[in-house]
Scaffold this active site. Sequence first.
Site, PDB file in Angstrom:
ATOM      1  N   ASP A   1      -2.965  -3.660  17.707  1.00 21.48           N
ATOM      2  CA  ASP A   1      -4.153  -4.166  16.997  1.00 21.48           C
ATOM      3  C   ASP A   1      -5.443  -3.712  17.678  1.00 21.48           C
ATOM      4  O   ASP A   1      -5.479  -3.507  18.887  1.00 21.48           O
ATOM      5  CB  ASP A   1      -4.080  -5.704  16.952  1.00 21.48           C
ATOM      6  CG  ASP A   1      -4.997  -6.284  15.886  1.00 21.48           C
ATOM      7  OD1 ASP A   1      -5.448  -5.537  14.990  1.00 21.48           O
ATOM      8  OD2 ASP A   1      -5.261  -7.499  15.950  1.00 21.48           O
TER       9      ASP A   1
ATOM     10  N   ARG B   1     -13.328   3.389  10.190  1.00 17.33           N
ATOM     11  CA  ARG B   1     -12.116   2.762  10.712  1.00 17.33           C
ATOM     12  C   ARG B   1     -10.912   3.711  10.867  1.00 17.33           C
ATOM     13  O   ARG B   1     -10.196   3.623  11.875  1.00 17.33           O
ATOM     14  CB  ARG B   1     -11.715   1.569   9.826  1.00 17.33           C
ATOM     15  CG  ARG B   1     -12.676   0.371   9.900  1.00 17.33           C
ATOM     16  CD  ARG B   1     -12.261  -0.722   8.919  1.00 17.33           C
ATOM     17  NE  ARG B   1     -10.896  -1.144   9.170  1.00 17.33           N
ATOM     18  CZ  ARG B   1     -10.557  -2.115  10.025  1.00 17.33           C
ATOM     19  NH1 ARG B   1     -11.482  -2.774  10.685  1.00 17.33           N
ATOM     20  NH2 ARG B   1      -9.300  -2.424  10.188  1.00 17.33           N
TER      21      ARG B   1
ATOM     22  N   HIS C   1      -7.480   4.508  13.762  1.00 18.00           N
ATOM     23  CA  HIS C   1      -6.035   4.656  13.553  1.00 18.00           C
ATOM     24  C   HIS C   1      -5.547   5.988  14.126  1.00 18.00           C
ATOM     25  O   HIS C   1      -4.480   6.065  14.731  1.00 18.00           O
ATOM     26  CB  HIS C   1      -5.690   4.565  12.059  1.00 18.00           C
ATOM     27  CG  HIS C   1      -6.096   3.250  11.441  1.00 18.00           C
ATOM     28  ND1 HIS C   1      -5.789   2.042  12.017  1.00 18.00           N
ATOM     29  CD2 HIS C   1      -6.804   2.962  10.312  1.00 18.00           C
ATOM     30  CE1 HIS C   1      -6.279   1.059  11.263  1.00 18.00           C
ATOM     31  NE2 HIS C   1      -6.900   1.594  10.231  1.00 18.00           N
TER      32      HIS C   1
ATOM     33  N   ARG D   1      -2.428 -14.506  17.933  1.00 21.08           N
ATOM     34  CA  ARG D   1      -1.575 -14.903  16.801  1.00 21.08           C
ATOM     35  C   ARG D   1      -0.464 -13.882  16.579  1.00 21.08           C
ATOM     36  O   ARG D   1      -0.504 -12.775  17.083  1.00 21.08           O
ATOM     37  CB  ARG D   1      -2.403 -15.118  15.533  1.00 21.08           C
ATOM     38  CG  ARG D   1      -3.252 -13.953  15.127  1.00 21.08           C
ATOM     39  CD  ARG D   1      -4.011 -14.201  13.811  1.00 21.08           C
ATOM     40  NE  ARG D   1      -4.947 -13.124  13.554  1.00 21.08           N
ATOM     41  CZ  ARG D   1      -6.234 -13.141  13.901  1.00 21.08           C
ATOM     42  NH1 ARG D   1      -6.759 -14.194  14.470  1.00 21.08           N
ATOM     43  NH2 ARG D   1      -7.016 -12.095  13.656  1.00 21.08           N
TER      44      ARG D   1
ATOM     45  N   LEU E   1      16.345   5.734  23.643  1.00 18.99           N
ATOM     46  CA  LEU E   1      15.431   4.671  23.217  1.00 18.99           C
ATOM     47  C   LEU E   1      15.523   4.530  21.705  1.00 18.99           C
ATOM     48  O   LEU E   1      15.522   5.532  20.986  1.00 18.99           O
ATOM     49  CB  LEU E   1      13.983   5.037  23.610  1.00 18.99           C
ATOM     50  CG  LEU E   1      12.869   4.113  23.095  1.00 18.99           C
ATOM     51  CD1 LEU E   1      12.919   2.757  23.804  1.00 18.99           C
ATOM     52  CD2 LEU E   1      11.485   4.745  23.299  1.00 18.99           C
TER      53      LEU E   1
END
Length: 245
Positions: free
Chosen positions: A23, A36, A40, A197, A134
């Site tokens: 986040d 934005r 990312h 959260r 992995l």
Amino acid sequence: MSDRLERIRLHGAVPQHIAIIMDGNGRWATGRALPRPHGHLAGMQAVREVVAGCLDAGVEVLTLFAFSTENWQRPASEISALMSLLEEYVAKETAELAERGVKVRVVGELGRLGESSRQAVDDVSQRTGSGSNLLLNLCISYSSRGEIARAARQMAEEVVAGTLTPAEVTEEALGKRLYTADLPDPDLLIRTSGEMRISNFLLWQLAYAELYVTPVLWPDFTREHLYDAILEFQRRDRRFGRVTA
Ligand code: IPE
Ligand code: IPE
Ligand code: MG
């Protein structure tokens, strides 16, 4: 070797399964007066960092929250930028992931993805299928409540079909119908960007995970930050409801 990695090895037990809520990409970009999607894009480097860090530390499963079902409510331009990045990640990284023994699995409501994204998902899953160093679980279009409801629905159908009795509807039976059926529960949950959260992520599987929230924004997260989280995990006293001797 990284000083932190050396300390992790001295301490012993490494989390077998780490889950991360990646986040803070938007805030990273906004803080630099960039659109934005640039955040990312920058976040892809952090994905490379944590994959390499997990391989070096000996973590067996890494689950990354890349896109939630709630994220479908974002502007169409941001969603399409994210989906293009997914396709770019697959195109650029698949060969190296396969070479390093990383097996990629993508989970979520994949029917909602566009054709080219679904193709990328199939491609990376297929080409990395034999990896055994992995397991990289990518949660895309994922909702934990959706996942649990889906498992409940499956069991209801089995009961109606007569292949499952109500008494067989147990915690174990439900767990076996989740996307993570064959995996150990996460030992450590990391969330970047300081939000306290869970945002509908692995609600069932996180029952006894150690929680670690860092203010670092996802694009700034490096393998050294990952190692800090593992070192903190190694200091925790996991009691699972019991008392320590
Ligand atoms: C995480 O970064 C990436 C996704 C949720 C897809 P955000 O885009 O949520 O970044 P912030 O929280 O707005 O800073
Ligand atoms: C959670 O982040 C989802 C992912 C990291 C993919 P969000 O940014 O969507 O969560 P909220 O809205 O802050 O709870
Ligand atoms: Mg966010």
